[in-house]
Scaffold this active site. Structure first.
Site, PDB file in Angstrom:
ATOM      1  N   SER A 265       0.698  -1.508  -0.201  1.00 29.35           N
ATOM      2  CA  SER A 265       0.256   0.053  -0.460  1.00 29.35           C
ATOM      3  C   SER A 265       0.781   1.095  -0.032  1.00 29.35           C
ATOM      4  O   SER A 265       1.845   1.029   0.406  1.00 29.35           O
ATOM      5  CB  SER A 265      -0.760  -0.218   0.993  1.00 29.35           C
ATOM      6  OG  SER A 265      -1.160   1.842   1.689  1.00 29.35           O
ATOM      7  N   ARG A 304     -21.544  -6.120 -47.069  1.00 26.24           N
ATOM      8  CA  ARG A 304     -20.864  -5.786 -46.128  1.00 26.24           C
ATOM      9  C   ARG A 304     -21.619  -4.701 -44.716  1.00 26.24           C
ATOM     10  O   ARG A 304     -22.758  -3.918 -45.303  1.00 26.24           O
ATOM     11  CB  ARG A 304     -19.669  -4.717 -46.962  1.00 26.24           C
ATOM     12  CG  ARG A 304     -18.723  -3.976 -46.703  1.00 26.24           C
ATOM     13  CD  ARG A 304     -17.806  -5.116 -46.286  1.00 26.24           C
ATOM     14  NE  ARG A 304     -17.571  -6.349 -47.327  1.00 26.24           N
ATOM     15  CZ  ARG A 304     -16.812  -6.012 -47.800  1.00 26.24           C
ATOM     16  NH1 ARG A 304     -15.824  -5.070 -48.516  1.00 26.24           N
ATOM     17  NH2 ARG A 304     -16.775  -6.781 -49.483  1.00 26.24           N
TER      18      ARG A 304
END
Length: 420
Positions: A265, A304
């Site tokens: 930490s 497409r």
């Protein structure tokens, strides 16, 4: 910055912009080679194209910037590739193909390279799970349902659950890898410019790249890509399951395991954070989000797509990267995992034997029936006295493990079958 935290270096390189560029060039090289073998273009032209298909010869940023106008990077790359080869050969660059052919094929090449790395990490995760499964097949602990004590299990059985989940996810990845296929259909999936040679070129194109030859072009059939995304999300989730359990068992109040390399930490010196577990969970959420984009892109218009196909490119990159990141983080959590068997036993006895309530209920049911037995045991649990003493029963956790060790053996057998 964040990618470096979540994704290992080799995998970052495998899905990098440069990897995509080289994959596009590999597809162009393979197309020219296939067409030369089929007699569609001169061999000399294919050789000249192949010599130019090296990523370092092209300005990646320029190709990407110029790709904004046509909406994909293939068109400017094809122009640049044509300029990089002799004039006689330039006319045969990208012969008969469309942009999506090259980009989809490149996606398959990038995916294959990344999947090989992900599978390697998943194999290592499975090996660590198998090690813990075997070593702790008889280590008792409390099984937990809805985060509450349920009945006794063994830590080996919990690890076996991780193992089988990883193996299941790995099989899905293998299937996805085996389905990777070239894309070659031309403008609308007919390969009309190649005439009667179209099918032969498609076959040789797949052979050149060692990818599958699809039944027909799959420009708007995106099942292959969606299944890959799903397999990546599942693999990341299986890795995150390991991380989640390890993180929960690492809580100070539980103390049953600890990652070997706990994270520090910035402000609390006492902290030993389960960082591998945290990263596995974070990566799985990212992989799932990217996979959802791939699945959402399944419906595409006619021959497409308008936008759905385009959405796949960053999503596929992300799904590959974060699935691999999840596997890598789970491995970090498991390698050298400290297992505190004494805390497992202490936690098992924490409730004064209440974890044996189910066994007590079944023992009493033989004499007084299920309903009354259930009520008596519930009252005994609420008395505050040890359950075995209150009910005058012999309740021992190790005697109530059912088929736990048999399931351990079956999980290990599955591991040996899959990975040897």
């Amino acid at each position: 910055m964040f990618d470096r935290i979540f994704v290992p270096e080799q995998l970052r390189e495998a899905v990098s912009d440069r990897a995509w560029l080289q994959a596009l060039l590999d597809a162009e090289r393979a197309l020219a080679a296939a067409e030369a073998r089929a007699g569609v273009i001169p061999v000399e032209a294919a050789e000249a194209i192949a010599a130019a298909c090296q990523a370092d010869r092209f300005d990646l940023a320029e190709v990407a910037e110029q790709g904004r106008a046509p909406g994909n990077p293939v068109e400017p790359l094809v122009r640049a590739l044509g300029e990089a080869v002799e004039e006689d050969a330039a006319r045969y660059v990208h012969w008969g193909a469309t942009s999506q052919d090259m980009l989809d094929t490149a996606a398959m090449l990038v995916s294959r390279a990344a999947l090989d790395l992900i599978l390697e990490q998943m194999d290592r995760v499975a090996t660590q799970c198998a090690r813990l499964t075997d070593a702790h097949r008889s280590t008792p602990m409390a099984g937990r349902t809805l985060l509450q004590h349920a009945v006794p299990i063994t830590f080996g059985l919990k690890a076996a659950g991780w193992l089988v989940g990883v193996l299941d996810a790995r099989r899905a990845l293998v299937r996805a890898r085996e389905s990777l296929a070239v894309q070659l259909g031309g403008a609308a999936g007919t390969l009309a410019p190649l005439g009667d040679d179209g099918l032969e070129v498609a076959r040789l194109f797949a052979e050149e790249l060692a990818l599958q030859e699809p039944v027909i072009p799959w420009h708007t059939n995106r099942v292959r890509v969606a299944e890959l995304g799903a397999a990546l999300a599942v693999a990341a989730g299986a890795a995150a399951k390991v991380g989640l359990d390890v993180a929960l068992m690492s809580q100070a109040e539980i103390g049953e395991v600890a990652e070997a390399e706990g994270g520090a930490s910035s402000t609390m010196p006492q902290k030993r954070n389960p960082v591998g577990s945290a990263l596995a969970i974070a990566c799985a959420r990212q992989a799932n989000a990217h996979a959802s984009t791939l699945i959402a892109a399944l419906p595409q218009e006619h021959e497409r797509a308008v936008g759905a196909w385009h959405s796949e490119w960053p999503a596929l990159t992300g799904a590959l990267a974060y699935a691999g990141g999840a596997a890598d983080a789970a491995l970090r959590a498991l390698e050298g995992l400290e297992v505190h068997a004494e805390r497992m036993r202490a936690n098992l006895e924490l409730s004064g034997g209440a974890v044996m309530a189910e066994q007590a209920s079944f023992l009493l049911a033989e004499r007084v029936g299920r309903r009354e037995a259930h009520e008596r045991v519930a009252q005994a649990v609420g008395s505050g006295r040890p359950l075995a003493e209150e009910l005058e029963l012999d309740l021992e956790p190790m005697s109530y493990l059912g088929s736990a060790e048999a399931f351990v053996d079956r999980a290990l057998a599955a591991y040996r079958t899959d990975l040897g």
